[in-house]
Scaffold this motif. Structure first.
Motif, short mmCIF file in Angstrom:
data_model
loop_
_atom_site.label_atom_id
_atom_site.label_comp_id
_atom_site.label_asym_id
_atom_site.label_seq_id
_atom_site.Cartn_x
_atom_site.Cartn_y
_atom_site.Cartn_z
N UNK A 224 8.06 -21.69 -23.59
CA UNK A 224 6.82 -22.98 -23.05
C UNK A 224 5.92 -23.21 -24.21
N UNK A 225 5.96 -22.10 -24.68
CA UNK A 225 4.38 -21.42 -26.01
C UNK A 225 4.84 -22.64 -27.16
N UNK A 226 6.23 -22.99 -27.55
CA UNK A 226 6.11 -23.57 -28.42
C UNK A 226 5.64 -24.75 -28.45
N UNK A 227 5.75 -25.74 -27.22
CA UNK A 227 5.87 -26.88 -26.76
C UNK A 227 3.74 -26.94 -26.87
N UNK B 209 12.57 -34.38 -30.87
CA UNK B 209 13.72 -35.29 -30.31
C UNK B 209 14.13 -34.90 -28.74
N UNK B 210 12.98 -33.97 -27.98
CA UNK B 210 12.93 -33.09 -26.82
C UNK B 210 13.95 -31.17 -27.31
N UNK B 211 13.96 -31.25 -28.64
CA UNK B 211 14.64 -29.59 -28.85
C UNK B 211 13.84 -28.69 -27.99
N UNK B 212 12.09 -28.64 -28.09
CA UNK B 212 11.63 -27.80 -27.43
C UNK B 212 11.61 -27.44 -25.90
N UNK B 213 11.69 -29.20 -25.27
CA UNK B 213 11.47 -29.01 -23.76
C UNK B 213 13.05 -28.08 -23.59
N UNK B 214 14.29 -28.65 -24.58
CA UNK B 214 15.28 -27.99 -24.22
C UNK B 214 15.60 -26.74 -23.80
N UNK B 215 14.79 -26.32 -24.65
CA UNK B 215 14.76 -24.11 -25.75
C UNK B 215 14.08 -24.09 -24.05
N UNK B 216 13.30 -24.41 -23.27
CA UNK B 216 12.77 -24.46 -22.18
C UNK B 216 13.49 -24.42 -21.05
N UNK B 217 14.10 -25.47 -21.09
CA UNK B 217 15.11 -25.89 -19.88
C UNK B 217 16.38 -24.49 -19.85
N UNK B 218 16.75 -24.59 -21.83
CA UNK B 218 18.22 -22.99 -21.58
C UNK B 218 17.92 -22.05 -20.83
#
Length: 457
Positions: A301-304, A341-350
């Motif tokens: 989350x912090x990466x966002x 491209x949604x990489x960081x939000x994908x990391x949150x989902x993962x």
């Protein structure tokens, strides 16, 4: 103008984050395992002298020595210890992000005229740089929490490996003793069968027994003989498995103790099902992995959000040649990814999906631990009843064989009655040894299922 406004807003957010000490890590809550209030098998030890260590469980000097050897030389346990070292190294690297990073560099140059004897120019510089990333959103702290939890998980894994190793050593040790007893029973019955064979041959020579009697007893004798090499092979394989746990080659390894007869199975108090959450290292390991995954969500989350770094640089020039000058600079940098491209939000989902997976893993581990204890308690009770009944069976089988042999010698019964009694005694004695082994193994399994001698702090 829009970019300038965005930077001002990002700076304001960063300052608020510093002042508030933001953390985006979800608050951890232990999953509700919905444990039963008591065990299905209620017959448990009531003595206050319940064993808490393996050496107290059976009080066997040779077993204690074999366990100590296994703990010192087993390769699987040594590998588990190195995994702890790896996790600690990772935790050390994570903790380093909480401290400033400093570097120093020194450079010098000198120019000289080719073929001449004087310098054209010389310079020497040294630079000290210190940088520090502000942990605005708690990402670095969450990384430290995750790494610490994984260290704990690997320590619990090591304790689980240690517990399984000790249980396996005990199991193979007592299985070896049981096989020695079964082999001794087979050899004793083999001698008895040979004696009966000699008797029948004498009676046959005198015309008191038929050729059928001779053939039937020879068949019974061969059936007993064929069991001996099978038991010897099982004994060899069991001792080889025990040697492997000790980190030894199987050659020249032999258990000194000869019989299971003197082993007294211990009485164990099972406590309450809820105790397993603290007692079992595999349950603690599953929860530690879950804690790490929970902290990983905070990192993702912090990466966002924007990151900020403070840097200080000091430069000293010509300090060797005397005419030095000093330059110092203090800078602040703010970085924010605008599009990925949604990489960081994908990391949150993962990270969130991983945490939910580990919740299920934890709950399954807890349920498995309850099942193992419940099954072990039932196995202890069943093995006790079976051993008691088989003890009586052996006594009656031995009496029946003595009576049948006496009546056959007197001509009152035929040989078939003797053969049936002989087979019944052998089977009863062999079954009794296996029942005693099952009782001992049930205690070992119960002790392991309860968490053994390990206790969480």
């Amino acid at each position: 103008m829009k970019v300038h406004t965005y930077v001002k807003r990002a700076l304001a957010i960063a300052v608020v984050g510093v002042l508030a000490g933001c953390s985006l890590t979800p608050q951890y809550q232990r999953p509700n395992a919905d444990l039963p209030e008591s065990w299905a098998e209620q017959k448990v030890a009531v003595s206050s002298n319940t064993p808490t260590e393996w050496r107290e469980l059976f009080q066997d000097a040779e077993l204690e020595q074999l366990m100590a050897e296994a703990l010192a030389a087993n390769h699987d346990l040594a590998a588990a210890v190195t995994r702890i070292e790896q996790a600690k190294a990772t935790a050390k690297m994570a903790s380093s992000r909480l401290l400033p990073y400093a570097s120093v560099s020194v450079a010098g140059s000198r120019q000289r005229e080719i073929g001449g004897d004087h310098n054209l120019a010389s310079s020497d510089d040294s630079q000290l740089s210190v940088s520090y990333e502000l942990d605005l959103w708690g990402a670095n702290r969450a990384n430290v929490q995750a790494a610490a939890a994984r260290v704990a998980a690997r320590e619990y894994d090591m304790e689980s490996t240690r517990l399984v190793l000790q249980a396996d050593v005990a199991s193979y040790y007592f299985q070896t003793l049981a096989l020695k007893d079964r082999l001794a029973i087979a050899q004793k019955n083999l001698e008895a069968a040979r004696s009966l064979m000699s008797l029948i041959e004498v009676r046959y020579s005198s015309g008191a027994a038929s050729g059928l009697d001779v053939a039937q007893q020879r068949t019974a004798l061969l059936n007993i003989e064929v069991e001996v090499p099978e038991l010897q092979q099982s004994l060899t394989e069991t001792q080889s498995a025990l040697a492997l746990l000790l980190g030894r080659v199987p050659q020249a390894f032999d258990v000194r103790t000869q019989s299971l007869a003197d082993v007294i199975p211990p009485a164990l108090a099972a406590g309450q099902p809820g105790d397993l959450l603290q007692r079992r290292p595999d349950v603690r390991a599953a929860e530690a992995d879950l804690l790490a995954a929970n902290a990983d969500i905070g990192v993702a989350r912090a990466a966002l959000y924007p990151s900020m770094e403070l840097s200080a640089t000091g430069l000293v020039t010509n300090w060797l040649t005397g005419g030095s000058s000093t330059v110092a600079a203090l800078t602040t940098s703010l970085a924010q990814v605008l599009f990925d491209g949604g990489e960081r939000s994908g990391q949150v989902q993962l990270a969130d999906a991983t945490r939910r997976e580990l919740v299920e893993t934890y709950l399954q581990t807890v349920l498995t631990s309850v099942k193992e204890v419940n099954d072990s308690l039932k196995a202890v009770a069943t093995a006790e009843r079976r051993a008691t009944l088989l003890t009586q069976t052996v006594e009656q089988a031995q009496l029946a064989l003595r009576l049948a042999t006496t009546r056959y010698q007197a001509g009152s019964d035929d040989l078939l009655t003797v053969l049936e009694s002989q087979s019944s005694q052998l089977n009863a004695e062999d079954s009794l040894v296996q029942a005693k082994l099952a009782r001992v193994n049930a205690s070992i399994t119960l002790f392991k299922a309860l968490g053994g001698s390990w206790s969480a702090t």
